[in-house]
Design a protein around this motif. Structure first.
Motif, PDB file in Angstrom:
ATOM      1  N   GLU B 800       0.802  -1.231   0.000  1.00  0.00           N
ATOM      2  CA  GLU B 800       0.000   0.000   0.000  1.00  0.00           C
ATOM      3  C   GLU B 800       0.836   1.282   0.000  1.00  0.00           C
ATOM      4  N   PRO B 801       1.782   1.382  -0.904  1.00  0.00           N
ATOM      5  CA  PRO B 801       2.488   2.675  -0.975  1.00  0.00           C
ATOM      6  C   PRO B 801       1.550   3.729  -1.529  1.00  0.00           C
ATOM      7  N   ARG B 802       1.799   4.951  -1.205  1.00  0.00           N
ATOM      8  CA  ARG B 802       0.996   6.036  -1.784  1.00  0.00           C
ATOM      9  C   ARG B 802       1.893   7.264  -1.908  1.00  0.00           C
ATOM     10  N   PRO B 803       2.525   7.397  -3.073  1.00  0.00           N
ATOM     11  CA  PRO B 803       3.440   8.542  -3.249  1.00  0.00           C
ATOM     12  C   PRO B 803       2.715   9.854  -3.000  1.00  0.00           C
ATOM     13  N   VAL B 804       3.487  10.824  -2.613  1.00  0.00           N
ATOM     14  CA  VAL B 804       2.949  12.133  -2.280  1.00  0.00           C
ATOM     15  C   VAL B 804       3.428  13.137  -3.321  1.00  0.00           C
ATOM     16  N   ARG B 805       2.510  13.946  -3.794  1.00  0.00           N
ATOM     17  CA  ARG B 805       2.866  14.980  -4.776  1.00  0.00           C
ATOM     18  C   ARG B 805       2.747  16.339  -4.105  1.00  0.00           C
ATOM     19  N   ALA B 806       3.763  17.154  -4.253  1.00  0.00           N
ATOM     20  CA  ALA B 806       3.743  18.452  -3.579  1.00  0.00           C
ATOM     21  C   ALA B 806       4.669  19.405  -4.311  1.00  0.00           C
ATOM     22  N   LYS B 807       4.533  20.665  -3.969  1.00  0.00           N
ATOM     23  CA  LYS B 807       5.450  21.666  -4.519  1.00  0.00           C
ATOM     24  C   LYS B 807       6.668  21.761  -3.616  1.00  0.00           C
ATOM     25  N   VAL B 808       7.754  22.194  -4.230  1.00  0.00           N
ATOM     26  CA  VAL B 808       9.006  22.313  -3.492  1.00  0.00           C
ATOM     27  C   VAL B 808       9.259  23.757  -3.081  1.00  0.00           C
ATOM     28  N   HIS B 809       9.746  23.933  -1.885  1.00  0.00           N
ATOM     29  CA  HIS B 809      10.292  25.223  -1.465  1.00  0.00           C
ATOM     30  C   HIS B 809      11.751  24.987  -1.110  1.00  0.00           C
ATOM     31  N   LEU B 810      12.626  25.770  -1.695  1.00  0.00           N
ATOM     32  CA  LEU B 810      14.057  25.652  -1.409  1.00  0.00           C
ATOM     33  C   LEU B 810      14.384  26.571  -0.244  1.00  0.00           C
ATOM     34  N   SER B 811      14.998  26.034   0.777  1.00  0.00           N
ATOM     35  CA  SER B 811      15.212  26.845   1.968  1.00  0.00           C
ATOM     36  C   SER B 811      16.467  26.436   2.699  1.00  0.00           C
ATOM     37  N   LYS B 812      17.200  27.434   3.128  1.00  0.00           N
ATOM     38  CA  LYS B 812      18.367  27.166   3.964  1.00  0.00           C
ATOM     39  C   LYS B 812      17.962  26.853   5.390  1.00  0.00           C
ATOM     40  N   ARG B 813      16.691  26.954   5.677  1.00  0.00           N
ATOM     41  CA  ARG B 813      16.251  26.500   7.008  1.00  0.00           C
ATOM     42  C   ARG B 813      16.443  24.988   7.117  1.00  0.00           C
ATOM     43  N   VAL B 814      16.401  24.309   5.993  1.00  0.00           N
ATOM     44  CA  VAL B 814      16.748  22.881   6.019  1.00  0.00           C
ATOM     45  C   VAL B 814      18.267  22.839   6.031  1.00  0.00           C
ATOM     46  N   GLY B 815      18.825  22.487   7.166  1.00  0.00           N
ATOM     47  CA  GLY B 815      20.253  22.660   7.362  1.00  0.00           C
ATOM     48  C   GLY B 815      21.130  21.615   6.685  1.00  0.00           C
ATOM     49  N   ARG B 816      20.496  20.640   6.072  1.00  0.00           N
ATOM     50  CA  ARG B 816      21.294  19.556   5.490  1.00  0.00           C
ATOM     51  C   ARG B 816      20.715  19.175   4.137  1.00  0.00           C
TER      52      ARG B 816
END
Lengths: 206, 876
Positions: B800-816
């Motif tokens: 039962e996989p269910r891929p997720v579709r979403a928009k991307v936000h590029l952010s330096k808040r994601v530290g890695r």
């Protein structure tokens, strides 16, 4: 009545936007908010660097919006707030164009402007603006402008912070260069030209 | 910057230049524009509006938009566990002329909120009037379930719906029914009296905290732990206002940013000079400036930092030996052969007395050995070799150097060592707060070890049950229904098998069955159990505020629900789960209830606050207590009547709040309490160590149990050792999921997701996007705003996989670069949530339900692994 100001100490802001929603409820702006119009909002990630951007009226000492307003709908009060009278606004949107802080938002449906009033209805009753009251970390402070400005300058000097909002009744203390967080470059108030002149000068691509 | 001007092309300001349509204005075009403006400005005198033109008191903006007519005390008891007390202001909305709840005002006397509230509390006011609120009971007429089926709803009276549910329950065996609900007083009594199993969705929130803390400190039944409106299972609060130093592991601070009840305390502590060090792959707003240091730690490795810190503190003698002697089992002897605490015949822990050169009980000995050994002695006719617990901890962590930790975590070794020393030096007024969905919470399979290690560190420096440190629950509680009216006979046995496989986790099972029936259930395994087995025929969801979609891999549950004979949801809204329900019952709003709350979140002072209903519940809303009572009286009346007779005139009292007030001598009734202001507090100084003595292990002088023998019974170790995450990156599946939520959302609660004023706030702040580091975006060829598909490694989600579709936000808040930040709880599909429909994505779809056989190997509490997920991200 005193000349009032708001000091935003961004070090204590955690971007919860309780200020945004309190403003919506205080001024019954739910419908406008549902159409992306707001009087104050904290953006969590707008700049090149991680940080918060407080988008709110700066209640300029010499407001350009009032200067360019063709009908006098925008006006500076004697207690600091720049007020907006919708009944005489003709929706020319000169204020939207002119504001260096990109504050006034045009409401297409109401044919008017959405902009913070510094909760004038509370201030005239001796109360503080709703956003200031609601902030869970007390990152917002309201008080007499001269004293608050002096306090802001002292903190900025002692703590190595940047003071954004010179020449306004809303000051923001940040640890980073504000433009890196998404703030518009503030107009330089040199005294040689009026703020209006500064803005017009900056429009020209030399 | 996203436009926020209702779609109209607007000028933007870039570097002080106003740009029309992204083009700079040239001198020629400016002169044209100025000419046009000038033509207008000559109509009015120049510079007119630079001066004051309005006298005070004459402007329309000086008139308020509403008039307050009432202030109704309430307690915010559904959004988070802070349970802030405030007033709901009611008044006349000038625009409509109608009286309604308008906003909130603070209650400064509340020791938790101290006059503050948060955006969620404010939004609750408006959700009273959400047009999508469910006000009537609905019954399905089309038997085919699923998101794409029309259920054929008909409206039926709520009482009738409950009676029909009872009829269906009576046709089932009790092993075939599962109640999906937190362990509130009514659910507990209902499940006990019917002899049916309970599971709940707070596994992923509180489970790890609860079980580790229970096993180390509160030794349930804890006389102070009790029912509240927001059963938090947090056994303590933190004295943020008075602490010197805090370590934040995760401390999921996007969402904590909405907890006014702790924020005002954190801010005060910060202003008083508290130092805060944050470890989090994401730079949340709390880490911008409030945290003094921030380390983008590799996700799921916080345990390594803790273990290295323990080594530093122990090697350099930076622990509080007096505190350990008084309040812990640090000196208690552990049999090196059996690995168990050594105890006297009457069960008291034994220590090695340096003075007597022999064993004594832990309470008698004034100079126990904390290290060395093994000490050999005779006990009950056998020779025992034993070492003190502290010695064993030293041996356990001896190889966990800061350098070792740095290689795993990406936190510099010198900083790990320095921070450990600073933390110990600043003790005892220090703490390591963690409040659900944090790294130290149930997020990773190794989080239970992290929680264990955190508790050990806090104990070593003497911070638990101390002012300025970790505050334990104090002496007030709200009683359970069974305490107010004890049952006249034994409850039936719980079924031995549970669909959430709790029965295969002896640690949690024992606590649930013998000590605390409200213990969190294994919701992350429930979906697996319902899907893989055919025992359960009826599922009853108690949803409001924390519905099915707080769950992981809800698609597996949806599939399982297709085969059920009965599915019921009690909810404030028709969420997606309704498409699988036979009945949906309308629940009331939290502001439509009276409340008494015991302020567990900041338990420094015994305190009760009360709340009154703002309005009656509209329509045919039915309360949870009413549902439970009706079912209980129909199916097990001997437990729902005071004398066991089943006589409807003798139903058990349910005035729990009132009983609490009476027992404390505060008031004889809720009415009297509310008339007096609805507030009582004992502000006597906090007594360090008092609560530990009363509730801890080894009573009558209770202690913290650092060494947890119980883990040995299930094939794990009594002390925390390093363990990597359950999963590892593999090929393209290299993005570790880090999950948080906006300060204005909680769980999958439509009260906020369905709020039209909050939707643009969500979108303008990219909360409906998945966030990755800009460099990560470059590497995978993804730009700001691109649509992407996220897929979980099928090795870990084979069904039962269910891929997720979403928009991307590029952010330096994601530290890695190796992380993707996901926002929890969105992605509703139902048309019955007109604002929430299709807002964002559902991150839970990416997290596999847990196979208990795998979980047991990694986590004896069965609570973790939510963020042990690696996904791949592709454009699409």
């Amino acid at each position: 009545m005193a000349n009032y100001a708001i000091l935003v100490d961004d070090r204590y802001c955690i971007g919860c936007n309780t200020c945004f929603y309190k403003c919506v409820q205080e001024n019954r702006l739910h419908e406008e908010a549902s159409r992306s119009l707001h009087r104050t909002m904290v953006f969590l990630d707008q700049g090149e660097e991680p940080g918060k951007y407080h988008h709110r009226c700066m209640h300029c000492e010499n407001p350009v919006c009032a200067a360019v307003c063709t009908t006098g709908a925008m006006s500076k009060s004697d207690y600091g707030a720049v007020l907006y009278e919708p009944d005489i606004c003709i929706a020319c949107r000169s204020c939207v164009l002119a504001c260096p802080y990109k504050v006034p938002q045009y409401d297409e449906e109401a044919k008017g402007i959405v902009k913070c009033s510094m909760c004038a209805h509370r201030v005239v009753q001796g109360n503080i603006p709703a956003c200031v009251e609601a902030c869970p970390t007390s990152a917002l402070e309201f008080g007499e402008a001269k004293a608050l400005r002096a306090k802001a300058e002292k903190i900025a000097a002692e703590e190595g912070l940047v003071l954004y909002g010179v020449g306004t009744n809303v000051m923001v203390l940040t640890t980073k260069e504000p433009t890196s967080l998404g703030y518009p470059k503030a107009p330089v108030v040199t005294g040689k030209r009026s703020v209006l002149g500064e803005v017009f000068a900056s429009l020209i691509d030399e | 910057m996203r436009a926020f001007t209702n779609g109209m092309a607007m000028p933007t300001v870039k570097q002080g230049v106003v740009c029309m349509h992204e083009k700079k204005i040239t001198r020629r075009s400016f002169l044209k524009l100025a000419g046009a403006l000038g033509a207008v400005t000559v109509i009015t005198p120049p510079l007119r509006n630079l001066k004051v033109v309005r006298a005070f008191g004459k402007h329309s903006q000086e008139k308020p938009a509403y008039t307050v007519t009432k202030r109704i005390p309430q307690v915010c008891a559904r959004a988070c566990e802070a349970d802030c007390a405030y007033y709901v202001t009611v008044g006349v909305d000038q625009a409509t002329g109608l009286e309604r709840a308008l906003s909130l005002e603070g209650r400064p006397e509340d020791p938790v909120s101290r006059g503050k509230y948060c955006i969620k509390g404010l939004a609750f006011v408006d959700s009273l009037y959400d047009p999508d609120r469910l006000l009537v009971s609905m019954k399905r007429t089309n038997p085919k379930r699923g998101m794409n089926e029309d259920p054929g709803w008909v409206v039926i009276p709520s009482q009738q719906a409950v009676d029909e549910i009872i009829d269906k329950f009576k046709k089932l065996r009790r092993e075939e029914i599962i109640m999906c609900s937190p362990g509130d007083p009514y659910t507990n009594l209902l499940c006990k009296s019917l002899g049916i199993r309970r599971s709940d969705q707070r596994t992923e929130c509180f489970g790890t905290h609860y079980f580790i803390n229970t096993l180390m400190i509160t030794n349930p039944p804890n006389k102070f732990y009790s029912s509240t409106y927001t059963p938090t299972h947090s056994i303590w609060g933190y004295d943020y206002s008075n602490t010197n130093y805090m370590l934040w592991f995760g401390f999921d601070s996007f969402s904590k940013a909405g907890k006014a009840g702790i924020l005002n305390h954190i801010a005060e502590g910060k202003r008083k000079g508290a130092k805060i060090v944050a470890f989090n792959p994401v730079k949340t707003p709390l880490a911008d400036d409030i945290a003094d240091e921030w380390y983008p730690i590799k996700p799921g490795t916080d345990l390594a930092v803790l273990l290295a810190m323990l080594k530093i503190v122990l090697d350099e003698g930076l622990y509080d030996e007096n505190y350990l002697r008084e309040y812990s089992d640090a000196a208690a002897l552990v049999d090196v052969k059996t690995g168990r605490h050594v105890a006297s015949q009457d069960g008291k822990w034994l220590v090695w007395s340096k003075e007597k050169n022999g064993v004594e009980t832990i309470d008698e000995c004034r100079a126990p050995a904390f290290d060395g050994g093994p000490y050999t002695f005779e006990l009950d006719g056998r020779t025992v070799s034993a070492k003190p617990v502290l010695q064993l901890i030293k041996e356990t962590v001896k190889d966990y150097t800061p350098e070792w930790a740095a290689s795993i975590t990406d936190v510099p070794a010198k900083d790990i060592a320095r921070i450990a020393r600073e933390f110990a030096k600043a003790a005892p007024k220090v703490c390591i707060p963690c409040l659900k969905r944090d790294a130290a919470g149930p997020n990773y399979a190794n989080s239970w070890r992290l929680r264990h290690a955190i508790n050990i560190l806090q104990a070593l420096v003497g911070a638990i049950d101390r002012e300025g440190g970790v505050l334990l629950l104090n002496g007030v509680k709200i009683p359970w229904l069974e305490e107010v009216s004890p049952p006249v006979k034994e409850f039936p046995e719980q079924p031995t098998w549970s669909p959430d496989f709790r029965h295969e986790f002896p640690i949690s099972e024992k606590i649930y069955r013998e000590k605390d029936f409200s213990a969190p259930g294994h919701y992350g395994i429930l979906g697996y159990g319902l899907y893989e087995t055919d025992v359960i025929k009826a599922v009853f969801f108690r949803s409001p505020y924390r519905g099915l979609y707080s769950l992981i891999q809800p698609q597996m549950v949806e599939k399982a629900l297709e085969k059920m004979e009965l599915v019921v949801d009690w909810n404030m809204y028709m969420t997606d789960v309704a498409y699988w329900c036979d009945y949906v019952l309308p629940g009331g709003h939290q502001f439509e209830e009276s409340k008494l709350d015991a302020r567990q979140y900041y338990p420094k002072y015994p305190c009760y606050v009360g709340g009154l209903p703002v309005q009656k519940s509209p329509g045919d809303c039915i309360g949870w207590g009413a549902i439970a009572m009706r079912i209980g009286m129909a199916m097990a009346p001997e437990y729902w009547t005071t004398d066991g007779s089943g006589d409807p005139s003798k139903t058990i009292p349910t005035n729990l709040g009132e009983r609490a007030l009476q027992e404390q001598g505060i008031a004889s009734s809720m009415g009297e309490f509310m008339e007096k202001g609805g507030f009582w507090m004992d502000d006597s100084p906090y007594e360090d160590g008092k609560t530990l003595r009363e509730i801890g292990y080894g009573r009558p002088n209770g202690r913290i149990r650092l060494y947890v023998d119980d883990f040995l019974d299930v094939g794990h170790e009594a002390l925390p050792r390093w363990a990597p995450r359950w999963t590892q990156p593999e090929g393209e599946y290299k993005f570790s999921t880090v999950i948080t939520r906006a300060p204005w959302h909680i769980h999958a609660d439509p009260n906020f997701l369905n709020n039209p004023a909050l939707k643009p706030l969500t979108q303008m702040n990219y909360i409906d996007c998945v966030w990755i580091h800009p460099d990560a975006g470059k590497e995978i060829g993804v730009s700001e705003g691109d649509w992407v598909v996220l897929e979980t490694n099928p090795r870990y989600m084979p069904k039962e996989p269910r891929p997720v579709r979403a928009k991307v936000h590029l952010s330096k808040r994601v530290g890695r670069k190796d992380c993707v930040l996901l926002f929890h709880g969105m992605g509703y599909r139902t048309k019955h949530l007109r604002v929430a429909q299709n807002l964002g994505y559902r991150e839970g779809d990416l997290i596999p339900q847990k196979d208990p056989a795998i979980v047991k190997k990694h986590d004896p509490t069965g609570m973790g692994w939510v963020e042990d997920v690696y996904v791949r991200i592709r454009k699409g």
